[in-house]
Design a protein around this motif. Structure first.
Motif: not given
Length: 278
Positions: A30-35, A39-47, A59-64, A92-96
């Motif tokens: 489904x993708x990677x969530x990064x911000x 503080x922005x990570x909870x709002x990050x969409x999977x890319x 950067x901060x990356x959600x690991x699942x 450098x702040x929007x990784x889509x």
């Protein structure tokens, strides 16, 4: 290029460390969530395709669990050929990645997800790289020469020496660097030194050994351990010992796939099933 499939990795977050390479990740899920900021990570969409320019803050990356895909470390001077824009224009702040590649990003991710082996997944990405570049190189040769000098020295050669070697003034070289990669030569050299140091620290942690920070500092071009610590704080917000403590589980679990630029040998762990490189 490295393939990853996380099986025994706990959910959590980890830092995407600054380096002198562009980040390019093609997910098979489904993708990677990064911000750029925690503080922005909870709002990050999977890319499904992550693409980022040279950044000087972690950067901060959600690991699942179950994440899978192919990750590439891309030379910044290849950005024009592969992505159609210079590295300086990559966010450098929007990784889509789809913002740059359009529908190609989804198609590429779908093909990687459908691959039945690492060989086929690597083939999909390699085919994309070959078709996009097609032998084109629109970057000035002075920049290629300057980058090679800096990389071969581990970021230790002075900007004045590089500029003289390539036949430009330091100011002109700086202008070209900022226009092409988004950073001045001195900032790129800092990233190169830091990249080498963090890769060596991660390797030592992955091996289960004690990290000699003073030795790492000396061997990678820092004046002393205090200098290395100051750079860690500048790049990550943490001194090296705290980073090691915070990231130890991630490193041991394979959460970092760093490459030491001196030997091109990626740091990896047995807790990532089917980890592979072509």
């Amino acid at each position: 290029m490295m393939g990853y499939r996380a099986v025994d990795v706990p959910d959590g977050t980890h830092l995407g460390m600054p380096s002198a390479s562009l980040t390019f990740i093609v997910s098979a899920d489904d993708g990677v969530e990064a911000a750029a900021d925690v503080g922005q990570l909870p709002l990050a969409r999977p890319q499904r395709v992550i693409l980022g320019g040279l950044h000087v803050r972690a950067s901060h990356v959600r690991q699942r669990r179950g994440q899978a895909g192919v990750q590439l470390a891309v030379h910044p001077l290849a950005a024009r050929a592969l992505f159609g824009v210079p590295a300086a224009e990559l966010s450098v702040d929007d990784f889509d990645g789809s913002a740059v590649l359009g529908a190609v990003a989804t198609e590429l991710s779908d093909r990687v997800a459908e691959a039945t082996s690492w060989q086929r997944a690597f083939g999909v990405v390699a085919d994309f790289v070959q078709r996009r570049s097609d032998g084109r190189d629109d970057v000035r040769p002075e920049l290629h020469h300057a980058w090679r000098m800096m990389r071969c020295s581990g970021g230790r050669v002075s900007v004045a020496t590089v500029a003289a070697e390539v036949g430009l003034t330091p100011r002109h070289l700086g202008t070209l660097f900022r226009r092409e990669v988004g950073l001045a030569p001195k900032a790129v050299a800092r990233l190169m030194r830091f990249e080498t140091a963090t890769a060596r620290i991660a390797r030592r942690v992955a091996e289960g050994g004690c990290v000699d920070l003073a030795g790492v500092a000396t061997s990678t071009g820092f004046s002393d351990q205090a200098h290395l610590s100051a750079e860690f704080v500048a790049f990550t917000g943490l001194p090296p010992r705290k980073w090691i403590g915070a990231e130890f589980r991630n490193i041991q679990d394979g959460g970092h796939r760093m490459s030491d630029p001196d030997n091109h040998d990626p740091v990896e762990s047995g807790r990532l099933a089917d980890t592979a490189s072509p």
